[in-house]
Enzyme design. Structure first.
Site, PDB file in Angstrom:
ATOM      1  N   GLU A  95       1.024  -1.134   0.125  1.00  0.00           N
ATOM      2  CA  GLU A  95      -0.048  -0.110  -0.037  1.00  0.00           C
ATOM      3  C   GLU A  95       0.761   1.258   0.039  1.00  0.00           C
ATOM      4  O   GLU A  95       1.853   1.347   0.860  1.00  0.00           O
ATOM      5  CB  GLU A  95      -0.774   0.026   1.483  1.00  0.00           C
ATOM      6  CG  GLU A  95      -1.788   1.146   1.444  1.00  0.00           C
ATOM      7  CD  GLU A  95      -2.652   1.013   2.685  1.00  0.00           C
ATOM      8  OE1 GLU A  95      -3.024   0.024   3.071  1.00  0.00           O
ATOM      9  OE2 GLU A  95      -3.000   2.170   3.242  1.00  0.00           O
ATOM     10  N   GLU A 133      -2.910  11.286   3.466  1.00  0.00           N
ATOM     11  CA  GLU A 133      -4.048  11.192   4.383  1.00  0.00           C
ATOM     12  C   GLU A 133      -4.137  12.491   5.271  1.00  0.00           C
ATOM     13  O   GLU A 133      -2.974  12.961   5.444  1.00  0.00           O
ATOM     14  CB  GLU A 133      -3.669   9.887   5.108  1.00  0.00           C
ATOM     15  CG  GLU A 133      -3.803   8.593   4.405  1.00  0.00           C
ATOM     16  CD  GLU A 133      -3.771   7.352   5.296  1.00  0.00           C
ATOM     17  OE1 GLU A 133      -4.949   6.877   5.689  1.00  0.00           O
ATOM     18  OE2 GLU A 133      -2.542   7.189   5.581  1.00  0.00           O
TER      19      GLU A 133
END
Length: 286
Positions: free
Chosen positions: A165, A170
């Site tokens: 990932e 974020e």
């Protein structure tokens, strides 16, 4: 710092290791590729050789995102993160605005439940290496969790985190001036990723305006940047002796979560609906 946002339902093909992204988009992606409607600004091409794919989100207001590029993943509760939202394929949660933007909207419905959208390019656009970037105005508020990220194309045949990932951006609402970039792989995942943060130069909220979030991804290394300012690099030497799992195709994901183990939950200060406005997503060769 991290919680396990990553035990969600993920859904793909594998690739060869060449540096030309045109050859590294998954089969069928060429027909999904769309050229930008306007010239790419010089600031968006620094260090990049060629724009090989983009979605500029041009279309009538209220229309759905291009189904040749995007899937909608649907379901409740964040698949392991104790989130509150129900991800839907509904134009009240994901639609073009008629001004060249995609808008993902997190809402509180009349019954008190939360809805939002999560979109992926899995099986449609899966680059291997290059600059992956998006120009985004993120939402704001306690418990609001926007993200632009990628999962390994070998998923779900290869389970997470072994599939890999790459979190390009974020943000959690209680930290309006910070964005985070991370790698999650075998032996460095969940609450223990390879990670770093970028603070707004003036300490302002990233939700105030658009910013360009990107990774420059090469064999053996990933470098994160905000508005062209590189702030961290991780290489295959940084995995603490664990496997480097980033030499394969990855697919892109855009979503806005509500609540969860890491951001916490909405409170009396949280105003809904909240919108993540995406001007474009682009892939360049390097």
């Amino acid at each position: 710092m991290r919680t396990e946002r990553h035990h969600r339902t993920f859904l793909a093909p594998v690739a060869t290791a060449a540096l030309t992204l045109l050859a590294l988009l998954s089969p069928g992606a060429a027909s999904a590729a769309t050229a930008p409607a306007s010239p790419v600004p010089a600031s968006d091409t620094v260090g990049a050789q060629a724009l090989v794919w983009s979605d500029e989100f041009n279309g009538p207001a209220g229309s759905a995102p291009n189904a040749a590029n995007w899937n909608h993943e649907t379901g409740n509760h964040g698949w392991g993160n104790n989130e509150l939202q129900n991800y839907r394929n509904n134009r009240s949660n994901s639609a073009l605005d008629g001004n060249g933007n995609l808008v993902i909207t997190a809402r509180q419905e009349a019954d008190g439940s939360y809805t939002s959208a999560r979109m992926t390019t899995q099986g449609k656009v899966q680059p291997q290496y290059g600059r992956i970037e998006a120009r985004i105005q993120i939402p704001r508020g306690q418990g609001i969790w926007p993200a632009f990220w990628m999962l390994g194309g070998s998923f779900p045949g290869t389970p997470w985190p072994h599939s890999g990932e790459i979190d390009i951006m974020e943000n959690i609402g209680r930290e309006p001036h910070l964005v985070h970039g991370s790698l999650h792989g075998p032996g460095y995942s969940g609450g223990n990723p390879l990670t770093g943060s970028y603070m707004h130069p003036q300490g302002w909220s990233f939700a105030d305006t658009f910013h360009t979030f990107a990774v420059d991804w090469r064999p053996g290394s990933v470098t994160w940047s905000v508005n062209g300012n590189a702030y961290q690099t991780y290489t295959s030497a940084d995995t603490r002796g664990n496997p480097w799992v980033y030499d394969q195709q990855f697919f892109m994901i855009l979503n806005v979560a509500v609540g969860g183990n890491w951001p916490g939950y909405p409170d009396g200060s949280t105003q809904l609906p909240q919108r993540m406005v995406v001007d474009y997503v682009r892939v360049y060769s390097l």
